[in-house]
Design a protein around this motif. Sequence first.
Motif, PDB file in Angstrom:
ATOM      1  N   GLY A 162       2.172   3.585   3.875  1.00 59.98           N
ATOM      2  CA  GLY A 162       2.469   2.243   3.382  1.00 59.98           C
ATOM      3  C   GLY A 162       3.778   1.749   3.968  1.00 59.98           C
TER       4      GLY A 162
ATOM      5  N   GLY B  18      -0.840   3.483  -3.773  1.00 57.07           N
ATOM      6  CA  GLY B  18      -1.204   2.180  -3.206  1.00 57.07           C
ATOM      7  C   GLY B  18      -0.544   1.027  -3.939  1.00 57.07           C
TER       8      GLY B  18
ATOM      9  N   ALA C 141       0.817  -1.224   0.000  1.00 57.85           N
ATOM     10  CA  ALA C 141       0.000   0.000   0.000  1.00 57.85           C
ATOM     11  C   ALA C 141       0.849   1.272   0.000  1.00 57.85           C
TER      12      ALA C 141
ATOM     13  N   ASP D 170       1.385  -2.406  -4.185  1.00 57.13           N
ATOM     14  CA  ASP D 170       1.730  -3.668  -3.523  1.00 57.13           C
ATOM     15  C   ASP D 170       2.646  -4.425  -4.459  1.00 57.13           C
TER      16      ASP D 170
END
Length: 330
Positions: free
Chosen positions: A73, A36, A12, A38
């Motif tokens: 994140g 965001g 994130a 990943d």
Amino acid sequence: MSGGKEIFRARAVVKEYIPGRGFFGRSRRPVRALDGVDLSIDEGEVVALVGESGSGKSTFARIAVGLEPPTSGSIRLGGIDIAPGDKAALRAARRRMQIIFQDPSGSLNPRITAGEALAEVIRVHRRAPRRAAKEAAVDLLERVGLGGDDYRRYPHEFSGGQRQRIAIARSLAASPRFLVADEPLSALDVSIQAQILHLLIRLKKEFALTLLFITHNLAVVENIADRVAVLYRGRIQEEGPAGLLLRTPLHPYTKELVAAAVLFRPGGGRPVADLSSAVLPDPPAAEGCPFEPRCPIARARCVGARIEAIDTGGGRKVACLRATGEDTPA
Ligand SMILES: Nc1ncnc2c1ncn2[C@@H]1O[C@H](COP(=O)(O)OP(=O)(O)OP(=O)(O)O)[C@@H](O)[C@H]1O
Ligand SMILES: [Mg+2]
């Protein structure tokens, strides 16, 4: 996923830059370079991060090696969580990772010979005595295709390709496990690019490296990557095994990239398209798919809520309502 041991993980990851003040001191909207992200990488994997200019590749590279903190994140490297501001964790993690850039000149000190620069890194990182460090430096020069005589030469005495070899050697001098290469071929002559690419492929094996390879050139991806992640406007739109993703792209953006690139085939000799000059359209008006304004198969739903990547099996993930069949007709 190859099912191996995870060495790197981004979760994130968001990065916002606050642009300088506009006219009359009005503050501008922050630029969301990463929105965001990943990404997990297993030990020994080569993952290519692709996307057009401005998609956030270099921003992700800098955050991945701790040169910049994310706005939010998390990053985990070799089992170490690097929380923003945790300097001890960052120092420990940074010992295991290195980054090489498009232009090697920026990271080479013009007043230090190639050999001395390597020996210095080896002394510090491996706590080696002077003589052993010198021998290791000569060995490294040879492993990147330079000669022992090059020890005494200064950066300006080398060609661009040779300088990139020195930058690569210098990153290896620190014995990293994880190497991030941000467009390491882009500044080089086309004839030199293949040499440096093959050098990286060989060194990756010899030094048991894990590699995050950033490029806008899909032909390079086909040669080096196990897995590919496609970034568009700071979001990963598709991710999967390299061969599969290039042969049967699922996301409309990946389809566009693959169609635009004339993939390099041995003996083909056709020019290779790249994405460096693509122009980003205005961002979509609302949350939703960032590719929607440009997408040939977009529907009204694509502009609503945020579209998460969905696992489509076989190690593939796609963030597209149309491609994953989430878009059932009303
Ligand atoms: N230090 C910064 N300050 C302000 N904005 C930035 C900064 N670094 C990057 N950006 C912005 O973030 C976005 C992503 O930039 P980034 O350099 O990561 O893209 P890229 O994919 O590496 O592009 P390229 O292929 O041209 O190298 C762009 O809109 C860029 O203008
Ligand atoms: Mg970049």
